[in-house]
Design a protein around this motif. Structure first.
Motif, mmCIF file in Angstrom:
data_model
loop_
_atom_site.group_PDB
_atom_site.id
_atom_site.type_symbol
_atom_site.label_atom_id
_atom_site.label_comp_id
_atom_site.label_asym_id
_atom_site.label_seq_id
_atom_site.Cartn_x
_atom_site.Cartn_y
_atom_site.Cartn_z
ATOM 1 N N LYS A 146 0.852 -1.192 0.000
ATOM 2 C CA LYS A 146 0.000 0.000 0.000
ATOM 3 C C LYS A 146 0.886 1.240 0.000
ATOM 4 C CE LYS A 146 -3.659 2.294 2.637
ATOM 5 N NZ LYS A 146 -4.503 2.236 3.854
ATOM 6 N N THR A 147 0.863 1.991 -1.084
ATOM 7 C CA THR A 147 1.737 3.155 -1.208
ATOM 8 C C THR A 147 0.987 4.480 -1.132
ATOM 9 O OG1 THR A 147 1.578 3.081 -3.625
ATOM 10 C CG2 THR A 147 3.396 1.860 -2.587
ATOM 11 N N TYR A 148 -0.348 4.431 -1.085
ATOM 12 C CA TYR A 148 -1.154 5.637 -0.922
ATOM 13 C C TYR A 148 -2.573 5.230 -0.526
ATOM 14 C CZ TYR A 148 -3.287 4.592 -5.437
ATOM 15 O OH TYR A 148 -3.958 3.991 -6.458
ATOM 16 N N ASP A 149 -3.353 6.208 -0.052
ATOM 17 C CA ASP A 149 -4.732 5.964 0.355
ATOM 18 C C ASP A 149 -5.599 7.092 -0.187
ATOM 19 O OD1 ASP A 149 -7.153 5.510 1.519
ATOM 20 O OD2 ASP A 149 -6.434 5.478 3.590
ATOM 21 N N PRO A 150 -6.438 6.828 -1.189
ATOM 22 C CA PRO A 150 -7.246 7.888 -1.787
ATOM 23 C C PRO A 150 -8.295 8.466 -0.836
ATOM 24 C CG PRO A 150 -7.926 5.743 -2.628
ATOM 25 C CD PRO A 150 -6.676 5.516 -1.833
ATOM 26 N N ASP A 151 -8.525 7.785 0.293
ATOM 27 C CA ASP A 151 -9.530 8.251 1.248
ATOM 28 C C ASP A 151 -8.923 8.892 2.498
ATOM 29 O OD1 ASP A 151 -11.724 7.311 -0.311
ATOM 30 O OD2 ASP A 151 -11.315 5.277 0.406
ATOM 31 N N SER A 152 -7.631 9.128 2.492
ATOM 32 C CA SER A 152 -6.982 9.668 3.686
ATOM 33 C C SER A 152 -7.052 11.195 3.714
ATOM 34 C CB SER A 152 -5.521 9.223 3.748
ATOM 35 O OG SER A 152 -4.743 9.982 2.835
ATOM 36 N N GLN A 153 -6.661 11.765 4.843
ATOM 37 C CA GLN A 153 -6.626 13.222 4.996
ATOM 38 C C GLN A 153 -5.454 13.853 4.249
ATOM 39 O OE1 GLN A 153 -8.806 15.175 6.324
ATOM 40 N NE2 GLN A 153 -10.134 13.782 7.462
ATOM 41 N N VAL A 154 -4.601 13.023 3.679
ATOM 42 C CA VAL A 154 -3.463 13.530 2.895
ATOM 43 C C VAL A 154 -3.490 12.865 1.524
ATOM 44 C CG1 VAL A 154 -1.880 14.327 4.684
ATOM 45 C CG2 VAL A 154 -2.051 11.888 4.207
ATOM 46 N N SER A 155 -4.612 13.008 0.860
ATOM 47 C CA SER A 155 -4.837 12.399 -0.443
ATOM 48 C C SER A 155 -4.868 13.462 -1.537
ATOM 49 C CB SER A 155 -6.167 11.647 -0.433
ATOM 50 O OG SER A 155 -7.236 12.548 -0.141
ATOM 51 N N TRP A 156 -4.935 13.001 -2.797
ATOM 52 C CA TRP A 156 -5.017 13.915 -3.936
ATOM 53 C C TRP A 156 -6.268 14.782 -3.843
ATOM 54 C CZ3 TRP A 156 -8.505 14.774 -7.860
ATOM 55 C CH2 TRP A 156 -8.057 15.581 -8.921
ATOM 56 N N ALA A 157 -7.393 14.177 -3.449
ATOM 57 C CA ALA A 157 -8.645 14.931 -3.351
ATOM 58 C C ALA A 157 -8.553 16.043 -2.308
ATOM 59 C CB ALA A 157 -9.799 13.988 -3.017
ATOM 60 N N VAL A 158 -7.921 15.744 -1.188
ATOM 61 C CA VAL A 158 -7.759 16.767 -0.145
ATOM 62 C C VAL A 158 -6.869 17.897 -0.637
ATOM 63 C CG1 VAL A 158 -6.797 17.218 2.147
ATOM 64 C CG2 VAL A 158 -8.220 15.202 1.769
#
Length: 247
Positions: free
Chosen positions: A192-204
């Protein structure tokens, strides 16, 4: 130290002899510049991480040159995904956000020195109160244990922002030369190298960009542009700290 110089080679030799992953933080001389450097060395002497502090803090900017953003990366080791930041870098989003977005399993965040909480001999940024809060916040956002070595007070933060191990700055170095804390790495998910649902994501990141106030002009200012400090210039006698604006 100079990389590949005698001190560096002696250190790498000791790491290989101990057969341990080892994180080091040091002052590096590279040509006509000094850098606040960090490295993670494997048990066979390979450099898994080698980076420079992106933006030295306060008086450090008189002496040390800036690092570069390409060095803000997480690496996968046999013990899990790990990254390193240094001291004041943990307080600034330009350094923490890119690192937090790259899912890690544990974090190495050394400080040069630190005093115990409530010790008035230290300035606010040197004391445990500010720095346990800073590292606790980082650990919680990352969901990891953070190891914070320092001369003086040293500690470990849990993913719940708790200090789970510490050693007093007043402890005898002869009796307690090092702080130890053990974590079980067998359950780490290194794929796991990223989480799209985290507080430090691309969307945020897009949300932050969209929320940036429209009335603030798009001015670069003097803080972000890369700063390089010449050793030759420092030795010339031109340096006068009282006239420097540290931003």
């Amino acid at each position: 130290m100079v990389v590949d110089g005698p001190e560096w080679n002696r250190l790498i030799g000791a790491i290989k002899e101990a057969e341990m992953y080892t994180g080091i933080t040091f002052s590096q001389r590279l040509g006509d510049n000094l850098f606040m450097a960090q490295a993670l060395i494997s048990p066979i002497g390979d450099e898994l991480i080698f980076r420079h502090k992106l933006r030295p803090s306060g008086d450090e900017r008189d002496i040390f040159s800036d690092g570069t953003i390409d060095q803000l990366k997480v690496v996968t080791s046999a013990q899990g995904r790990v990254r390193m930041l240094e001291c004041g870098e943990h307080q600034y989003p330009s350094m923490t956000f890119p690192m937090l977005a790259q899912a890690e399993n544990f974090h190495l965040g050394p400080f040069p020195y630190m005093g115990d909480a409530g010790d008035d001999n230290y300035l606010w940024w040197e004391g445990a109160e500010a720095n346990t809060g800073t590292m606790g916040h980082y650990s919680n956002l990352a969901g990891v244990y953070s190891f914070t070595p320092a001369v003086g007070y040293a500690f470990v933060s849990s993913p719940l922002s708790q200090v789970v191990a510490s050693i007093s700055a007043k402890a005898s170095f002869e009796d307690h030369p090092m702080l130890y804390y053990t974590i079980d790495t067998s359950g780490f998910n290194t794929s796991k190298t990223y989480d799209p649902d985290s507080q430090v994501s691309w969307a945020v990141l897009q949300q932050i960009d969209n929320a940036f106030p429209k009335y603030i002009p798009h001015e670069e200012g003097d803080l972000v542009p890369h700063r390089s400090v010449s050793i030759q210039w420092m030795l010339s006698g031109a340096l006068n700290s009282s006239t420097v604006d540290y931003n």
